[in-house]
Design a protein around this motif. Structure first.
Motif, PDB file in Angstrom:
ATOM      1  N   SER A  27      49.812 -47.496 -78.514  1.00 43.56           N
ATOM      2  CA  SER A  27      49.676 -48.187 -79.799  1.00 43.56           C
ATOM      3  C   SER A  27      48.603 -49.264 -79.714  1.00 43.56           C
ATOM      4  CB  SER A  27      51.007 -48.826 -80.212  1.00 43.56           C
ATOM      5  OG  SER A  27      51.988 -47.832 -80.413  1.00 43.56           O
ATOM      6  N   ASN A  28      48.593 -50.001 -78.619  1.00 43.58           N
ATOM      7  CA  ASN A  28      47.615 -51.071 -78.443  1.00 43.58           C
ATOM      8  C   ASN A  28      46.207 -50.494 -78.306  1.00 43.58           C
ATOM      9  OD1 ASN A  28      47.213 -53.903 -78.317  1.00 43.58           O
ATOM     10  ND2 ASN A  28      46.879 -53.769 -76.124  1.00 43.58           N
ATOM     11  N   LEU A  29      46.062 -49.448 -77.537  1.00 41.92           N
ATOM     12  CA  LEU A  29      44.755 -48.824 -77.366  1.00 41.92           C
ATOM     13  C   LEU A  29      44.255 -48.232 -78.686  1.00 41.92           C
ATOM     14  CD1 LEU A  29      42.421 -48.029 -75.510  1.00 41.92           C
ATOM     15  CD2 LEU A  29      43.693 -45.937 -74.984  1.00 41.92           C
ATOM     16  N   SER A  30      45.121 -47.552 -79.419  1.00 38.86           N
ATOM     17  CA  SER A  30      44.728 -46.958 -80.698  1.00 38.86           C
ATOM     18  C   SER A  30      44.363 -48.021 -81.725  1.00 38.86           C
ATOM     19  CB  SER A  30      45.867 -46.088 -81.245  1.00 38.86           C
ATOM     20  OG  SER A  30      46.153 -45.043 -80.362  1.00 38.86           O
ATOM     21  N   ALA A  31      45.159 -49.066 -81.795  1.00 39.82           N
ATOM     22  CA  ALA A  31      44.872 -50.152 -82.731  1.00 39.82           C
ATOM     23  C   ALA A  31      43.558 -50.836 -82.371  1.00 39.82           C
ATOM     24  CB  ALA A  31      46.013 -51.169 -82.720  1.00 39.82           C
ATOM     25  N   PHE A  32      43.342 -51.000 -81.087  1.00 41.56           N
ATOM     26  CA  PHE A  32      42.085 -51.572 -80.618  1.00 41.56           C
ATOM     27  C   PHE A  32      40.913 -50.713 -81.077  1.00 41.56           C
ATOM     28  CE2 PHE A  32      38.778 -50.990 -77.467  1.00 41.56           C
ATOM     29  CZ  PHE A  32      38.163 -52.226 -77.550  1.00 41.56           C
ATOM     30  N   ALA A  33      41.039 -49.400 -80.931  1.00 47.21           N
ATOM     31  CA  ALA A  33      39.940 -48.498 -81.299  1.00 47.21           C
ATOM     32  C   ALA A  33      39.585 -48.617 -82.775  1.00 47.21           C
ATOM     33  CB  ALA A  33      40.317 -47.063 -80.954  1.00 47.21           C
ATOM     34  N   VAL A  34      40.573 -48.802 -83.617  1.00 50.51           N
ATOM     35  CA  VAL A  34      40.310 -48.970 -85.046  1.00 50.51           C
ATOM     36  C   VAL A  34      39.619 -50.316 -85.305  1.00 50.51           C
ATOM     37  CG1 VAL A  34      41.406 -49.270 -87.308  1.00 50.51           C
ATOM     38  CG2 VAL A  34      42.222 -47.482 -85.748  1.00 50.51           C
ATOM     39  N   ALA A  35      40.178 -51.376 -84.744  1.00 48.48           N
ATOM     40  CA  ALA A  35      39.663 -52.720 -85.014  1.00 48.48           C
ATOM     41  C   ALA A  35      38.315 -52.989 -84.357  1.00 48.48           C
ATOM     42  CB  ALA A  35      40.684 -53.762 -84.552  1.00 48.48           C
ATOM     43  N   VAL A  36      38.061 -52.380 -83.212  1.00 47.13           N
ATOM     44  CA  VAL A  36      36.838 -52.672 -82.473  1.00 47.13           C
ATOM     45  C   VAL A  36      35.589 -52.212 -83.214  1.00 47.13           C
ATOM     46  CG1 VAL A  36      36.706 -50.594 -81.038  1.00 47.13           C
ATOM     47  CG2 VAL A  36      35.821 -52.746 -80.167  1.00 47.13           C
ATOM     48  N   SER A  37      35.701 -51.141 -83.960  1.00 43.24           N
ATOM     49  CA  SER A  37      34.527 -50.668 -84.702  1.00 43.24           C
ATOM     50  C   SER A  37      34.083 -51.704 -85.724  1.00 43.24           C
ATOM     51  CB  SER A  37      34.834 -49.337 -85.389  1.00 43.24           C
ATOM     52  OG  SER A  37      35.068 -48.357 -84.410  1.00 43.24           O
ATOM     53  N   PHE A  38      35.047 -52.247 -86.458  1.00 39.18           N
ATOM     54  CA  PHE A  38      34.729 -53.320 -87.402  1.00 39.18           C
ATOM     55  C   PHE A  38      34.115 -54.507 -86.662  1.00 39.18           C
ATOM     56  CE2 PHE A  38      36.202 -57.520 -88.659  1.00 39.18           C
ATOM     57  CZ  PHE A  38      35.464 -57.692 -89.811  1.00 39.18           C
ATOM     58  N   SER A  39      34.763 -54.929 -85.603  1.00 36.54           N
ATOM     59  CA  SER A  39      34.342 -56.109 -84.854  1.00 36.54           C
ATOM     60  C   SER A  39      32.945 -55.940 -84.267  1.00 36.54           C
ATOM     61  CB  SER A  39      35.357 -56.384 -83.743  1.00 36.54           C
ATOM     62  OG  SER A  39      35.029 -57.542 -83.035  1.00 36.54           O
ATOM     63  N   PHE A  40      32.677 -54.794 -83.673  1.00 42.38           N
ATOM     64  CA  PHE A  40      31.383 -54.559 -83.052  1.00 42.38           C
ATOM     65  C   PHE A  40      30.253 -54.687 -84.077  1.00 42.38           C
ATOM     66  CE2 PHE A  40      27.818 -51.791 -82.045  1.00 42.38           C
ATOM     67  CZ  PHE A  40      27.444 -52.287 -80.811  1.00 42.38           C
ATOM     68  N   TYR A  41      30.384 -53.984 -85.170  1.00 43.25           N
ATOM     69  CA  TYR A  41      29.306 -54.002 -86.163  1.00 43.25           C
ATOM     70  C   TYR A  41      29.177 -55.345 -86.864  1.00 43.25           C
ATOM     71  CZ  TYR A  41      28.470 -49.164 -85.198  1.00 43.25           C
ATOM     72  OH  TYR A  41      28.151 -48.001 -84.543  1.00 43.25           O
ATOM     73  N   ALA A  42      30.291 -55.980 -87.175  1.00 48.58           N
ATOM     74  CA  ALA A  42      30.231 -57.297 -87.826  1.00 48.58           C
ATOM     75  C   ALA A  42      29.617 -58.337 -86.894  1.00 48.58           C
ATOM     76  CB  ALA A  42      31.627 -57.727 -88.267  1.00 48.58           C
ATOM     77  N   ASN A  43      30.001 -58.326 -85.624  1.00 51.29           N
ATOM     78  CA  ASN A  43      29.430 -59.291 -84.677  1.00 51.29           C
ATOM     79  C   ASN A  43      27.963 -59.019 -84.397  1.00 51.29           C
ATOM     80  OD1 ASN A  43      31.401 -61.314 -83.995  1.00 51.29           O
ATOM     81  ND2 ASN A  43      32.591 -59.672 -83.077  1.00 51.29           N
ATOM     82  N   ALA A  44      27.597 -57.756 -84.304  1.00 49.99           N
ATOM     83  CA  ALA A  44      26.180 -57.437 -84.088  1.00 49.99           C
ATOM     84  C   ALA A  44      25.344 -57.975 -85.246  1.00 49.99           C
ATOM     85  CB  ALA A  44      25.993 -55.927 -83.952  1.00 49.99           C
ATOM     86  N   ARG A  45      25.852 -57.815 -86.439  1.00 47.68           N
ATOM     87  CA  ARG A  45      25.080 -58.224 -87.619  1.00 47.68           C
ATOM     88  C   ARG A  45      25.153 -59.724 -87.900  1.00 47.68           C
ATOM     89  NH1 ARG A  45      25.131 -55.713 -93.690  1.00 47.68           N
ATOM     90  NH2 ARG A  45      23.511 -57.102 -94.438  1.00 47.68           N
ATOM     91  N   TYR A  46      26.349 -60.282 -87.898  1.00 49.00           N
ATOM     92  CA  TYR A  46      26.518 -61.664 -88.357  1.00 49.00           C
ATOM     93  C   TYR A  46      26.560 -62.708 -87.246  1.00 49.00           C
ATOM     94  CZ  TYR A  46      27.589 -59.267 -92.682  1.00 49.00           C
ATOM     95  OH  TYR A  46      27.517 -58.457 -93.780  1.00 49.00           O
ATOM     96  N   THR A  47      27.103 -62.380 -86.106  1.00 41.05           N
ATOM     97  CA  THR A  47      27.255 -63.373 -85.044  1.00 41.05           C
ATOM     98  C   THR A  47      26.048 -63.424 -84.126  1.00 41.05           C
ATOM     99  OG1 THR A  47      29.653 -63.039 -85.083  1.00 41.05           O
ATOM    100  CG2 THR A  47      28.734 -64.138 -83.146  1.00 41.05           C
ATOM    101  N   PHE A  48      25.613 -62.269 -83.652  1.00 43.38           N
ATOM    102  CA  PHE A  48      24.559 -62.237 -82.647  1.00 43.38           C
ATOM    103  C   PHE A  48      23.214 -61.768 -83.192  1.00 43.38           C
ATOM    104  CE2 PHE A  48      28.590 -61.689 -80.337  1.00 43.38           C
ATOM    105  CZ  PHE A  48      28.527 -62.803 -79.527  1.00 43.38           C
ATOM    106  N   ASN A  49      23.189 -61.299 -84.451  1.00 40.61           N
ATOM    107  CA  ASN A  49      21.955 -60.808 -85.067  1.00 40.61           C
ATOM    108  C   ASN A  49      21.219 -59.863 -84.112  1.00 40.61           C
ATOM    109  OD1 ASN A  49      20.099 -60.524 -87.144  1.00 40.61           O
ATOM    110  ND2 ASN A  49      18.856 -62.254 -86.433  1.00 40.61           N
ATOM    111  N   ALA A  50      21.973 -58.900 -83.593  1.00 40.29           N
ATOM    112  CA  ALA A  50      21.443 -57.994 -82.569  1.00 40.29           C
ATOM    113  C   ALA A  50      21.380 -56.571 -83.098  1.00 40.29           C
ATOM    114  CB  ALA A  50      22.338 -58.035 -81.336  1.00 40.29           C
ATOM    115  N   LYS A  51      20.529 -55.810 -82.469  1.00 37.29           N
ATOM    116  CA  LYS A  51      20.417 -54.401 -82.795  1.00 37.29           C
ATOM    117  C   LYS A  51      21.697 -53.684 -82.370  1.00 37.29           C
ATOM    118  CE  LYS A  51      17.734 -51.236 -80.619  1.00 37.29           C
ATOM    119  NZ  LYS A  51      16.484 -50.683 -80.099  1.00 37.29           N
ATOM    120  N   ARG A  52      22.215 -52.853 -83.271  1.00 35.70           N
ATOM    121  CA  ARG A  52      23.394 -52.064 -82.947  1.00 35.70           C
ATOM    122  C   ARG A  52      22.934 -50.752 -82.330  1.00 35.70           C
ATOM    123  NH1 ARG A  52      23.803 -54.414 -87.826  1.00 35.70           N
ATOM    124  NH2 ARG A  52      23.104 -52.562 -88.918  1.00 35.70           N
TER     125      ARG A  52
END
Length: 124
Positions: free
Chosen positions: A40-65
């Motif tokens: 459950s933890n791994l699956s929930a992580f997989a769902v949430a991490v996609s949002f987090s990765f793209y949002a942080n790349a764009r808004y936090t670190f201004n980095a290329k995805r």
């Protein structure tokens, strides 16, 4: 607020949204569907991490995805989520404890790993 503080504040806000997504999915899978805490933890992580990765790349670190950055981030954080879920299963922690422990650890580890490894300017 200096740039470092703004960056961390952005990471925290995105992390709060990520934590909410993770919590809803984790509790639904574990309590609602009866899956183990580890899966459950791994699956929930997989769902949430996609949002987090793209949002942080764009808004936090201004980095290329990129696919390779995404895979490295998911691999590192996924191992942490699976390990914490596994410990929760072994010691029969309440699901809420497992979720909170992972959320706290992932905030610190995730930020440092993102800043120093995943979104460093000198890597692709």
């Amino acid at each position: 607020m200096n740039p470092q503080q703004k960056q961390f504040a952005s990471y925290v806000v995105i992390g709060l949204i990520n934590t909410l997504i993770h919590g809803v999915v984790f509790l639904t899978l574990h309590i609602g569907l009866g899956l183990s805490q580890a899966y459950s933890n791994l699956s929930a992580f997989a769902v949430a991490v996609s949002f987090s990765f793209y949002a942080n790349a764009r808004y936090t670190f201004n980095a290329k995805r990129s696919w390779s950055r995404y895979v490295r981030f998911v691999g590192f954080m996924g191992l942490i989520s699976l390990a914490i879920g596994y410990v929760g299963d072994i010691y029969q922690f309440p699901a809420l404890v497992t979720w909170v422990v992972f959320s706290v650890i992932s905030l610190g580890c995730g930020y440092l790993y993102s800043k120093r490894v995943i979104f460093r300017e000198d890597i692709q």
